[in-house]
Design a protein around this motif. Structure first.
Motif, PDB file in Angstrom:
ATOM      1  N   THR A 244      24.345 -28.992  30.831  1.00 22.22           N
ATOM      2  CA  THR A 244      24.563 -28.099  31.970  1.00 22.22           C
ATOM      3  C   THR A 244      25.518 -28.735  32.961  1.00 22.22           C
ATOM      4  O   THR A 244      25.679 -29.957  33.002  1.00 22.22           O
ATOM      5  N   SER A 245      26.125 -27.904  33.776  1.00 20.77           N
ATOM      6  CA  SER A 245      27.095 -28.428  34.737  1.00 20.77           C
ATOM      7  C   SER A 245      26.450 -29.393  35.722  1.00 20.77           C
ATOM      8  O   SER A 245      27.049 -30.419  36.088  1.00 20.77           O
ATOM      9  N   SER A 268      28.036 -28.544  27.119  1.00 23.16           N
ATOM     10  CA  SER A 268      28.141 -27.104  26.878  1.00 23.16           C
ATOM     11  C   SER A 268      28.810 -26.365  28.025  1.00 23.16           C
ATOM     12  O   SER A 268      29.501 -25.368  27.814  1.00 23.16           O
ATOM     13  N   GLU A 269      28.591 -26.836  29.265  1.00 25.44           N
ATOM     14  CA  GLU A 269      29.185 -26.164  30.427  1.00 25.44           C
ATOM     15  C   GLU A 269      30.326 -26.983  31.031  1.00 25.44           C
ATOM     16  O   GLU A 269      30.624 -26.866  32.226  1.00 25.44           O
ATOM     17  N   PRO A 293      23.141 -21.242  20.788  1.00 27.31           N
ATOM     18  CA  PRO A 293      23.182 -21.184  22.256  1.00 27.31           C
ATOM     19  C   PRO A 293      21.843 -20.773  22.859  1.00 27.31           C
ATOM     20  O   PRO A 293      21.556 -19.587  23.008  1.00 27.31           O
ATOM     21  N   TYR A 294      21.038 -21.740  23.197  1.00 31.07           N
ATOM     22  CA  TYR A 294      19.775 -21.460  23.881  1.00 31.07           C
ATOM     23  C   TYR A 294      19.416 -22.688  24.708  1.00 31.07           C
ATOM     24  O   TYR A 294      19.980 -23.773  24.530  1.00 31.07           O
ATOM     25  N   SER A 297      21.881 -25.439  26.261  1.00 29.46           N
ATOM     26  CA  SER A 297      23.180 -25.124  25.669  1.00 29.46           C
ATOM     27  C   SER A 297      23.423 -23.609  25.586  1.00 29.46           C
ATOM     28  O   SER A 297      24.300 -23.159  24.848  1.00 29.46           O
ATOM     29  N   LYS A 298      22.685 -22.848  26.375  1.00 26.30           N
ATOM     30  CA  LYS A 298      22.790 -21.383  26.281  1.00 26.30           C
ATOM     31  C   LYS A 298      24.169 -20.865  26.662  1.00 26.30           C
ATOM     32  O   LYS A 298      24.561 -19.773  26.251  1.00 26.30           O
ATOM     33  N   ASN A 299      24.911 -21.628  27.463  1.00 24.46           N
ATOM     34  CA  ASN A 299      26.234 -21.181  27.889  1.00 24.46           C
ATOM     35  C   ASN A 299      27.359 -21.862  27.115  1.00 24.46           C
ATOM     36  O   ASN A 299      28.502 -21.905  27.579  1.00 24.46           O
ATOM     37  N   SER A 301      30.384 -22.514  24.694  1.00 25.96           N
ATOM     38  CA  SER A 301      31.519 -21.639  24.393  1.00 25.96           C
ATOM     39  C   SER A 301      32.374 -22.237  23.289  1.00 25.96           C
ATOM     40  O   SER A 301      32.622 -23.449  23.267  1.00 25.96           O
ATOM     41  N   THR A 304      35.773 -23.918  24.616  1.00 29.44           N
ATOM     42  CA  THR A 304      35.790 -25.112  25.465  1.00 29.44           C
ATOM     43  C   THR A 304      36.820 -26.151  25.019  1.00 29.44           C
ATOM     44  O   THR A 304      37.522 -26.714  25.863  1.00 29.44           O
TER      45      THR A 304
END
Length: 405
Positions: A244-245, A268-269, A293-294, A297-299, A301, A304
Protein backbone atom coordinates in the motif's frame (compact mmCIF):
# COMPACT_ATOMS: atom_id res chain seq x y z
CA UNK A 1 12.61 -25.82 -34.82
CA UNK A 2 14.73 -27.77 -32.35
CA UNK A 3 18.11 -26.49 -31.29
CA UNK A 4 20.75 -28.14 -33.50
CA UNK A 5 24.09 -29.47 -32.25
CA UNK A 6 26.61 -29.44 -35.07
CA UNK A 7 29.88 -31.08 -34.04
CA UNK A 8 32.75 -30.37 -36.38
CA UNK A 9 36.52 -30.80 -36.29
CA UNK A 10 38.73 -33.84 -35.97
CA UNK A 11 37.38 -35.19 -32.71
CA UNK A 12 34.02 -35.85 -31.08
CA UNK A 13 32.84 -34.44 -27.84
CA UNK A 14 31.45 -36.61 -25.07
CA UNK A 15 27.86 -35.67 -24.42
CA UNK A 16 26.01 -37.14 -21.47
CA UNK A 17 22.24 -36.82 -21.43
CA UNK A 18 20.41 -37.16 -18.11
CA UNK A 19 16.82 -36.03 -17.56
CA UNK A 20 17.06 -33.46 -20.35
CA UNK A 21 20.32 -31.92 -19.06
CA UNK A 22 23.27 -32.00 -21.42
CA UNK A 23 26.82 -31.79 -20.10
CA UNK A 24 29.54 -30.82 -22.55
CA UNK A 25 31.98 -28.88 -20.41
CA UNK A 26 34.98 -29.38 -22.74
CA UNK A 27 33.27 -27.98 -25.85
CA UNK A 28 33.52 -24.40 -27.00
CA UNK A 29 30.22 -23.04 -28.29
CA UNK A 30 28.87 -20.80 -31.01
CA UNK A 31 25.27 -19.62 -30.82
CA UNK A 32 23.68 -18.33 -34.02
CA UNK A 33 20.41 -16.43 -33.97
CA UNK A 34 18.22 -14.87 -36.61
CA UNK A 35 17.99 -12.09 -34.03
CA UNK A 36 20.41 -11.78 -31.11
CA UNK A 37 19.32 -9.39 -28.37
CA UNK A 38 22.46 -8.28 -26.55
CA UNK A 39 20.36 -5.89 -24.35
CA UNK A 40 23.43 -3.70 -23.75
CA UNK A 41 23.29 -2.63 -27.40
CA UNK A 42 21.17 -2.92 -30.50
CA UNK A 43 19.68 -6.22 -31.60
CA UNK A 44 21.85 -8.03 -34.15
CA UNK A 45 20.25 -9.61 -37.19
CA UNK A 46 21.95 -12.88 -38.19
CA UNK A 47 24.03 -12.70 -35.04
CA UNK A 48 26.67 -14.92 -33.44
CA UNK A 49 27.77 -15.38 -29.83
CA UNK A 50 31.03 -17.24 -29.19
CA UNK A 51 31.59 -18.94 -25.83
CA UNK A 52 34.92 -20.13 -24.43
CA UNK A 53 35.71 -21.42 -20.93
CA UNK A 54 32.33 -20.39 -19.56
CA UNK A 55 32.56 -16.77 -20.70
CA UNK A 56 31.34 -14.85 -23.73
CA UNK A 57 34.26 -14.54 -26.13
CA UNK A 58 32.69 -12.44 -28.89
CA UNK A 59 29.34 -11.07 -30.06
CA UNK A 60 28.52 -9.72 -33.49
CA UNK A 61 27.01 -10.32 -36.89
CA UNK A 62 27.80 -13.47 -38.82
CA UNK A 63 29.73 -11.30 -41.28
CA UNK A 64 32.02 -10.04 -38.51
CA UNK A 65 32.46 -13.07 -36.22
CA UNK A 66 34.17 -16.17 -37.59
CA UNK A 67 33.15 -19.45 -36.00
CA UNK A 68 36.15 -21.74 -35.38
CA UNK A 69 35.82 -25.17 -36.92
CA UNK A 70 35.93 -27.04 -33.61
CA UNK A 71 33.05 -25.16 -31.96
CA UNK A 72 29.66 -26.74 -31.30
CA UNK A 73 27.11 -24.64 -33.17
CA UNK A 74 23.60 -24.02 -31.82
CA UNK A 75 20.96 -22.17 -33.79
CA UNK A 76 17.64 -20.55 -32.94
CA UNK A 77 15.33 -17.83 -34.15
CA UNK A 78 15.74 -15.60 -31.08
CA UNK A 79 18.73 -15.45 -28.71
CA UNK A 80 18.73 -13.47 -25.45
CA UNK A 81 20.80 -13.23 -22.28
CA UNK A 82 19.75 -15.52 -19.46
CA UNK A 83 16.64 -14.17 -17.72
CA UNK A 84 16.74 -13.03 -14.09
CA UNK A 85 14.04 -13.57 -11.46
CA UNK A 86 14.70 -10.66 -9.12
CA UNK A 87 12.69 -12.00 -6.15
CA UNK A 88 11.59 -15.53 -5.42
CA UNK A 89 11.68 -18.15 -2.68
CA UNK A 90 12.38 -21.11 -4.96
CA UNK A 91 14.98 -23.41 -3.47
CA UNK A 92 13.60 -22.72 0.00
CA UNK A 93 9.94 -23.23 -0.96
CA UNK A 94 9.56 -26.49 -2.84
CA UNK A 95 7.39 -28.25 -5.37
CA UNK A 96 5.36 -30.35 -2.93
CA UNK A 97 4.21 -27.44 -0.75
CA UNK A 98 4.56 -29.64 2.35
CA UNK A 99 6.28 -28.95 5.67
CA UNK A 100 9.46 -30.74 4.60
CA UNK A 101 10.10 -28.39 1.66
CA UNK A 102 8.81 -25.07 3.01
CA UNK A 103 11.68 -23.13 4.61
CA UNK A 104 10.88 -19.65 3.29
CA UNK A 105 9.43 -18.32 6.57
CA UNK A 106 10.44 -19.16 10.15
CA UNK A 107 7.61 -18.19 12.50
CA UNK A 108 9.25 -18.64 15.91
CA UNK A 109 10.26 -14.98 16.00
CA UNK A 110 9.24 -11.93 13.99
CA UNK A 111 12.79 -10.52 13.74
CA UNK A 112 15.45 -12.97 12.56
CA UNK A 113 18.01 -11.24 10.33
CA UNK A 114 20.57 -13.90 11.27
CA UNK A 115 18.80 -16.58 9.20
CA UNK A 116 20.68 -17.29 5.96
CA UNK A 117 19.08 -18.57 2.79
CA UNK A 118 22.30 -20.35 1.88
CA UNK A 119 21.73 -22.69 4.85
CA UNK A 120 18.35 -23.81 3.46
CA UNK A 121 18.77 -23.60 -0.31
CA UNK A 122 18.24 -26.86 -2.20
CA UNK A 123 19.95 -26.65 -5.61
CA UNK A 124 18.30 -29.92 -6.65
CA UNK A 125 14.77 -28.68 -5.94
CA UNK A 126 12.48 -29.45 -8.88
CA UNK A 127 11.28 -25.85 -9.11
CA UNK A 128 14.83 -24.59 -9.71
CA UNK A 129 15.08 -26.89 -12.72
CA UNK A 130 11.57 -25.89 -13.81
CA UNK A 131 12.53 -22.22 -13.92
CA UNK A 132 15.75 -23.00 -15.77
CA UNK A 133 13.74 -24.70 -18.51
CA UNK A 134 11.75 -21.47 -18.89
CA UNK A 135 14.95 -19.49 -19.51
CA UNK A 136 15.48 -18.21 -15.97
CA UNK A 137 19.22 -18.61 -15.40
CA UNK A 138 19.69 -16.47 -12.27
CA UNK A 139 17.43 -16.17 -9.24
CA UNK A 140 17.48 -13.83 -6.26
CA UNK A 141 15.92 -16.11 -3.67
CA UNK A 142 15.60 -16.62 0.05
CA UNK A 143 13.38 -15.91 2.98
CA UNK A 144 9.96 -14.63 2.01
CA UNK A 145 7.83 -11.72 3.19
CA UNK A 146 5.64 -12.09 6.25
CA UNK A 147 7.96 -11.27 9.17
CA UNK A 148 9.38 -7.96 10.34
CA UNK A 149 12.73 -9.36 9.19
CA UNK A 150 12.52 -12.90 7.85
CA UNK A 151 16.19 -13.43 7.00
CA UNK A 152 18.90 -13.02 4.39
CA UNK A 153 18.47 -13.63 0.67
CA UNK A 154 20.99 -14.95 -1.84
CA UNK A 155 21.63 -15.10 -5.58
CA UNK A 156 22.16 -18.36 -7.46
CA UNK A 157 22.33 -19.76 -10.96
CA UNK A 158 19.68 -22.35 -11.83
CA UNK A 159 22.35 -24.95 -12.62
CA UNK A 160 24.59 -26.93 -10.31
CA UNK A 161 23.91 -29.77 -7.92
CA UNK A 162 24.91 -28.01 -4.68
CA UNK A 163 24.49 -24.51 -3.35
CA UNK A 164 28.24 -23.99 -3.67
CA UNK A 165 28.12 -24.82 -7.39
CA UNK A 166 25.13 -22.53 -7.94
CA UNK A 167 26.06 -19.59 -5.74
CA UNK A 168 26.58 -16.08 -7.07
CA UNK A 169 26.17 -14.12 -3.80
CA UNK A 170 25.57 -15.60 -0.36
CA UNK A 171 24.12 -12.57 1.44
CA UNK A 172 22.35 -10.09 -0.82
CA UNK A 173 19.53 -8.50 1.20
CA UNK A 174 17.63 -8.61 4.47
CA UNK A 175 13.96 -9.34 3.75
CA UNK A 176 11.78 -6.84 5.65
CA UNK A 177 7.98 -6.70 5.58
CA UNK A 178 5.58 -3.81 6.18
CA UNK A 179 1.85 -4.39 6.33
CA UNK A 180 -0.80 -6.86 7.51
CA UNK A 181 0.98 -10.11 6.57
CA UNK A 182 3.13 -9.76 9.70
CA UNK A 183 0.13 -9.75 12.02
CA UNK A 184 -1.27 -12.79 10.21
CA UNK A 185 1.86 -14.79 11.00
CA UNK A 186 2.66 -13.55 14.52
CA UNK A 187 0.67 -12.73 17.64
CA UNK A 188 3.13 -9.92 18.31
CA UNK A 189 3.69 -7.50 16.71
CA UNK A 190 0.02 -7.36 15.83
CA UNK A 191 -0.27 -3.97 14.14
CA UNK A 192 1.71 -1.88 11.67
CA UNK A 193 2.85 0.60 14.34
CA UNK A 194 4.06 -2.15 16.64
CA UNK A 195 5.99 -3.89 13.84
CA UNK A 196 7.74 -0.66 12.89
CA UNK A 197 8.53 0.09 16.53
CA UNK A 198 10.10 -3.36 16.94
CA UNK A 199 12.16 -2.82 13.78
CA UNK A 200 13.27 0.65 14.85
CA UNK A 201 14.27 -0.53 18.33
CA UNK A 202 16.44 -3.32 16.95
CA UNK A 203 18.08 -0.93 14.49
CA UNK A 204 18.91 1.43 17.36
CA UNK A 205 20.51 -1.47 19.25
CA UNK A 206 22.42 -2.37 16.10
CA UNK A 207 23.79 1.18 15.84
CA UNK A 208 25.44 0.73 19.23
CA UNK A 209 26.71 -2.71 18.25
CA UNK A 210 28.14 -1.36 14.98
CA UNK A 211 29.89 1.53 16.75
CA UNK A 212 31.55 -0.82 19.24
CA UNK A 213 32.51 -3.22 16.46
CA UNK A 214 34.10 -0.43 14.46
CA UNK A 215 36.02 0.74 17.53
CA UNK A 216 37.26 -2.78 18.23
CA UNK A 217 35.61 -2.92 21.64
CA UNK A 218 34.97 -6.28 23.25
CA UNK A 219 31.36 -7.39 23.12
CA UNK A 220 29.51 -10.66 23.05
CA UNK A 221 29.02 -11.89 19.52
CA UNK A 222 25.37 -11.57 18.48
CA UNK A 223 24.42 -12.93 15.03
CA UNK A 224 21.25 -10.86 14.94
CA UNK A 225 23.10 -7.64 15.73
CA UNK A 226 25.89 -8.51 13.31
CA UNK A 227 23.43 -8.79 10.44
CA UNK A 228 21.73 -5.49 11.33
CA UNK A 229 25.10 -3.78 11.82
CA UNK A 230 26.09 -4.97 8.33
CA UNK A 231 22.90 -3.35 7.04
CA UNK A 232 23.70 -0.06 8.75
CA UNK A 233 27.27 -0.21 7.43
CA UNK A 234 25.98 -0.70 3.88
CA UNK A 235 27.38 -4.23 3.53
CA UNK A 236 23.93 -5.65 2.83
CA UNK A 237 20.72 -4.11 1.43
CA UNK A 238 17.23 -4.00 2.90
CA UNK A 239 14.59 -5.62 0.68
CA UNK A 240 11.49 -3.78 1.90
CA UNK A 241 8.23 -5.52 1.05
CA UNK A 242 5.35 -3.03 1.05
CA UNK A 243 2.20 -2.91 -1.08
CA UNK A 244 0.00 0.00 0.00
CA UNK A 245 1.06 3.58 -0.50
CA UNK A 246 1.19 4.27 3.24
CA UNK A 247 3.32 1.17 3.88
CA UNK A 248 5.64 2.26 1.07
CA UNK A 249 5.96 5.68 2.71
CA UNK A 250 6.75 4.06 6.06
CA UNK A 251 9.50 1.98 4.44
CA UNK A 252 10.98 5.10 2.85
CA UNK A 253 10.79 6.93 6.17
CA UNK A 254 12.70 4.18 8.01
CA UNK A 255 15.32 4.15 5.27
CA UNK A 256 15.83 7.90 5.58
CA UNK A 257 16.09 7.65 9.36
CA UNK A 258 18.83 5.02 9.36
CA UNK A 259 20.46 5.59 5.95
CA UNK A 260 20.88 2.00 4.82
CA UNK A 261 20.72 0.84 1.16
CA UNK A 262 17.27 -0.33 0.13
CA UNK A 263 15.17 -1.96 -2.56
CA UNK A 264 11.38 -1.81 -2.57
CA UNK A 265 9.46 -4.94 -3.49
CA UNK A 266 5.81 -5.72 -4.05
CA UNK A 267 4.72 -2.09 -4.37
CA UNK A 268 1.16 -2.63 -5.61
CA UNK A 269 0.37 1.07 -5.12
CA UNK A 270 3.73 2.41 -6.26
CA UNK A 271 1.99 4.47 -8.94
CA UNK A 272 0.45 6.61 -6.17
CA UNK A 273 3.84 7.66 -4.77
CA UNK A 274 6.08 7.75 -7.83
CA UNK A 275 7.56 11.14 -6.95
CA UNK A 276 8.50 9.98 -3.46
CA UNK A 277 10.12 6.76 -4.72
CA UNK A 278 11.99 8.71 -7.39
CA UNK A 279 13.25 11.26 -4.87
CA UNK A 280 14.47 8.47 -2.58
CA UNK A 281 16.39 6.94 -5.52
CA UNK A 282 15.08 3.47 -4.66
CA UNK A 283 14.69 0.64 -7.23
CA UNK A 284 11.52 -1.43 -7.30
CA UNK A 285 11.09 -5.17 -7.73
CA UNK A 286 7.50 -5.04 -8.84
CA UNK A 287 4.88 -7.57 -7.72
CA UNK A 288 3.99 -10.40 -10.12
CA UNK A 289 1.80 -8.68 -12.69
CA UNK A 290 -0.81 -11.45 -12.51
CA UNK A 291 -1.03 -11.23 -8.73
CA UNK A 292 -4.50 -11.85 -7.33
CA UNK A 293 -5.75 -8.33 -6.45
CA UNK A 294 -7.11 -8.56 -2.93
CA UNK A 295 -6.14 -7.38 0.55
CA UNK A 296 -3.07 -5.15 0.56
CA UNK A 297 -2.58 -5.81 -3.18
CA UNK A 298 -6.18 -5.03 -4.15
CA UNK A 299 -5.09 -1.97 -6.13
CA UNK A 300 -2.34 -3.73 -8.09
CA UNK A 301 -2.07 -2.56 -11.69
CA UNK A 302 -0.63 -4.20 -14.78
CA UNK A 303 0.45 -0.75 -15.99
CA UNK A 304 2.73 0.00 -13.03
CA UNK A 305 5.98 -1.09 -14.78
CA UNK A 306 5.26 1.33 -17.64
CA UNK A 307 4.62 4.10 -15.12
CA UNK A 308 7.86 3.30 -13.28
CA UNK A 309 9.72 3.44 -16.58
CA UNK A 310 8.17 6.79 -17.49
CA UNK A 311 9.11 8.15 -14.06
CA UNK A 312 12.72 7.01 -14.48
CA UNK A 313 12.59 4.53 -11.58
CA UNK A 314 14.67 1.35 -12.03
CA UNK A 315 12.61 -1.83 -11.70
CA UNK A 316 12.75 -5.58 -12.23
CA UNK A 317 10.33 -8.51 -12.33
CA UNK A 318 9.76 -11.28 -9.83
CA UNK A 319 7.89 -14.54 -9.35
CA UNK A 320 7.55 -13.89 -5.61
CA UNK A 321 5.61 -16.18 -3.30
CA UNK A 322 1.95 -16.56 -2.48
CA UNK A 323 0.66 -19.25 -0.13
CA UNK A 324 -2.22 -20.28 -2.38
CA UNK A 325 0.19 -21.07 -5.23
CA UNK A 326 1.82 -24.39 -4.32
CA UNK A 327 4.42 -24.24 -7.10
CA UNK A 328 5.88 -21.03 -8.51
CA UNK A 329 5.14 -18.28 -10.96
CA UNK A 330 7.53 -17.63 -13.86
CA UNK A 331 8.96 -14.10 -14.05
CA UNK A 332 9.04 -14.29 -17.85
CA UNK A 333 5.26 -14.65 -18.04
CA UNK A 334 4.72 -11.89 -15.47
CA UNK A 335 6.97 -9.63 -17.53
CA UNK A 336 5.01 -10.45 -20.68
CA UNK A 337 1.94 -8.84 -19.13
CA UNK A 338 3.91 -5.63 -18.64
CA UNK A 339 5.06 -5.74 -22.27
CA UNK A 340 1.42 -5.85 -23.35
CA UNK A 341 0.48 -3.01 -21.01
CA UNK A 342 2.44 -0.12 -22.48
CA UNK A 343 5.98 -1.18 -21.49
CA UNK A 344 6.89 -2.72 -24.85
CA UNK A 345 9.32 -5.47 -25.81
CA UNK A 346 12.69 -3.76 -25.41
CA UNK A 347 11.97 -2.20 -22.01
CA UNK A 348 10.53 -5.48 -20.75
CA UNK A 349 13.53 -7.54 -21.86
CA UNK A 350 15.87 -4.99 -20.29
CA UNK A 351 14.08 -5.15 -16.93
CA UNK A 352 14.17 -8.97 -17.03
CA UNK A 353 17.91 -9.08 -17.76
CA UNK A 354 20.36 -6.20 -17.43
CA UNK A 355 18.01 -4.00 -15.40
CA UNK A 356 17.57 -6.74 -12.81
CA UNK A 357 21.31 -7.42 -12.78
CA UNK A 358 22.05 -3.74 -12.12
CA UNK A 359 19.56 -3.58 -9.25
CA UNK A 360 21.06 -6.73 -7.70
CA UNK A 361 24.63 -5.56 -8.23
CA UNK A 362 25.66 -8.45 -10.49
CA UNK A 363 25.71 -6.67 -13.85
CA UNK A 364 29.46 -7.19 -14.27
CA UNK A 365 28.72 -10.91 -14.61
CA UNK A 366 25.23 -11.33 -16.08
CA UNK A 367 22.32 -9.54 -17.72
CA UNK A 368 23.62 -8.92 -21.24
CA UNK A 369 25.53 -10.60 -24.04
CA UNK A 370 28.90 -8.88 -23.79
CA UNK A 371 32.46 -10.08 -24.07
CA UNK A 372 33.82 -11.30 -20.73
CA UNK A 373 30.46 -11.88 -19.05
CA UNK A 374 29.18 -15.26 -17.90
CA UNK A 375 27.90 -17.23 -20.89
CA UNK A 376 24.25 -17.39 -19.78
CA UNK A 377 22.22 -17.60 -22.99
CA UNK A 378 18.66 -18.61 -23.89
CA UNK A 379 17.48 -19.78 -27.31
CA UNK A 380 13.83 -19.33 -28.33
CA UNK A 381 11.79 -20.34 -31.38
CA UNK A 382 9.89 -17.02 -31.29
CA UNK A 383 9.06 -13.96 -29.23
CA UNK A 384 10.09 -14.80 -25.62
CA UNK A 385 6.99 -13.05 -24.29
CA UNK A 386 4.51 -15.06 -26.35
CA UNK A 387 3.09 -17.95 -24.34
CA UNK A 388 3.26 -20.32 -27.31
CA UNK A 389 7.00 -19.74 -27.77
CA UNK A 390 9.30 -22.58 -26.73
CA UNK A 391 12.69 -22.45 -25.05
CA UNK A 392 14.94 -24.44 -27.40
CA UNK A 393 18.06 -24.34 -25.30
CA UNK A 394 19.65 -22.89 -22.17
CA UNK A 395 23.36 -22.29 -21.62
CA UNK A 396 24.64 -21.39 -18.14
CA UNK A 397 28.28 -20.61 -17.43
CA UNK A 398 29.13 -21.84 -20.90
CA UNK A 399 27.51 -25.25 -20.54
CA UNK A 400 24.42 -26.46 -22.35
CA UNK A 401 22.16 -27.40 -19.42
CA UNK A 402 18.90 -27.81 -21.31
CA UNK A 403 17.84 -28.69 -24.82
CA UNK A 404 14.20 -28.11 -25.72
CA UNK A 405 11.80 -30.98 -25.27
Amino acid sequence: MKIRNIVTGLFAFAIVVTSGVISNADAQIAVKGETVYTVSGSAIQDGVVLVRDGKIEAVGSADDVDIPGDYDVHEAKIVTPGLIDARTVVGLAGYYNQDHDQDQLETSNAVQPELRAIDSYNAREFLVNFLMKEGITTIHTGHGPGAVISGQTMIAKTSGQTVEESLVDSSTTLAVTFGPSVERNFDSPGTRAKAVAVLRQDLIKAQDYAEKRAAGEDQSRDLKMEALADLLDGKITALMSAHTSHDIMTALRIQREFGFPMMLEGASEAYLVLDEIKEADIPVIIHPLMIRPYGESKNASMETPAKLKKAGIPFAFQSGYEGYVPKTRVAKFEAAIAAANELGFDNTLYALTLGAAEILGIDERVGSLEEGKDADIVLFDGDPFEYVTHVEGVIINGEVVYEGE
